[in-house]
Design a protein around this motif. Sequence first.
Motif: not given
Length: 485
Positions: A99-105, A219-224
């Motif tokens: 879920s760490f990945i899925r809930r990220s942008q 703190g950012s929700n973005e995940l490159p």
Amino acid sequence: MAALAFTPHIQRPPIPVVQTPIRAPKARTRTRVSLQPAPTFSDPFVLQLAEILEDSLPSSSSSSPPLPLQKLRDTSSETLLSTPWPSRKDESFRFTDTSFIRRSQISPIPKPPHSSALSGISSNTQFPNLVIADGYVVNSANLSELPSGVFVGSLLELSEERIIKRVCESVCNSTGGDLFWSINGIGAPDLTVVYVPAGCKVENPVCLRYISIEGSDDGSNELPISNPRVFVLVERGGEIAIVEEFQGKDEKKSYWTNSVLEVVVEQGGKVRHSYIQNQSLNAAHIKWTSVQQESASTYELVEVSIGGKLSRHNVHIQQLGPDTVTELSTLHLSVGDQVQDLHSTLILDHPRGYSRQLHKCVVAHSLGQAVFDGNVKVNRFAQQTDAGQLTRSLLLEPRATVNVKPNLQIIADDVKCSHGAAISDLEESQLFYFLARGIDLETARKALLFSFGAEVIERLPYSSIKKEVESRIREVLAPKLKGSS
């Protein structure tokens, strides 16, 4: 006292995910991967991710991707559309929370990093090496030292039609993995090829250095996300050693490396594979290693995994002929709120196969977790097979967790097979032995921990790599051992 065998994972309440509307496909000048939902598709999040990945691929009105790469994307898109995002209800992800990945942008990286971003990244001048930054081949060194006929580089630079045809046949006929395998197939901007012709023995190892440049701040929700993909073909009687090193330029950045390595070892060939994972402790790292071994071939893997907030390695090996040798050695280290996960499958279908698997892990944090699911299948015609599997784990903190599942499935009746599992803290009797000889507790714990991991580290084939790994392990363990009581 640390938790012992088969400690159940405490599932956190699910975090609500806000689904954004699916965009209509844009008009493009190039051939698009078909991403229309299949009747059985039930996960809009995956479809949206596939659309975003496809839109991020480099486009050109004058050229199309090489045939192997285009076929890979087409095949992956078809598979992905019927594959939902994995949950804890799926047996293979029962102890691994994604879920760490899925809930990220999730944001793909559409182009290679600028040369200035690569400053300060040292290259290994001792061996031939290739630098893959954010999924793109950006640099190489000492490749001219490779024997004649050996190719290491981007598929876009490969001109020999015979090799391109072989790559296309193997890549497109390979057995797919899970959702993350398909995501890589759609999002891979290039295919790195390592080719060894028949009878050629490459003396020096080829180092593949994967560097993650892009990343989001704390703190950012973005995940490159980057999707490096490598294909290795060793023809009959050929030999090569490959060293994969994964790391982030900034140890505090968040990013997702979703990597695939495919290996085909033809009759009598040999591949020695070293895999070192030292990503940021805020990163997601998911890797597939798929190996096909023909008769009398050898594949050896030595893995040391230290980094990553979520790190999962899927290993799938199939012995396609008799007298085949497979050896797997793994050391996982969880020093923070990390998940270190190894899922391996070894399929033996022919007589006189030999395999050994050693898995070791150290969990040195109360929120740290380790997962091992090792499956060895000895099928009906794999008579006179000799297969062994052993997993050993150290839990150094209360509530540290490890879930292990060694598994032998044997149908053949003339075999020698064994497996075992052990989970414990450092033994009091061993610590007392050191203390009775005037050695302080911190030094004693260090000695026991390093000797525990040394069995795997010593199997790394090159002294310079061993020293690198040992130095990094000392660095991450030092705060955990200081002041031990």
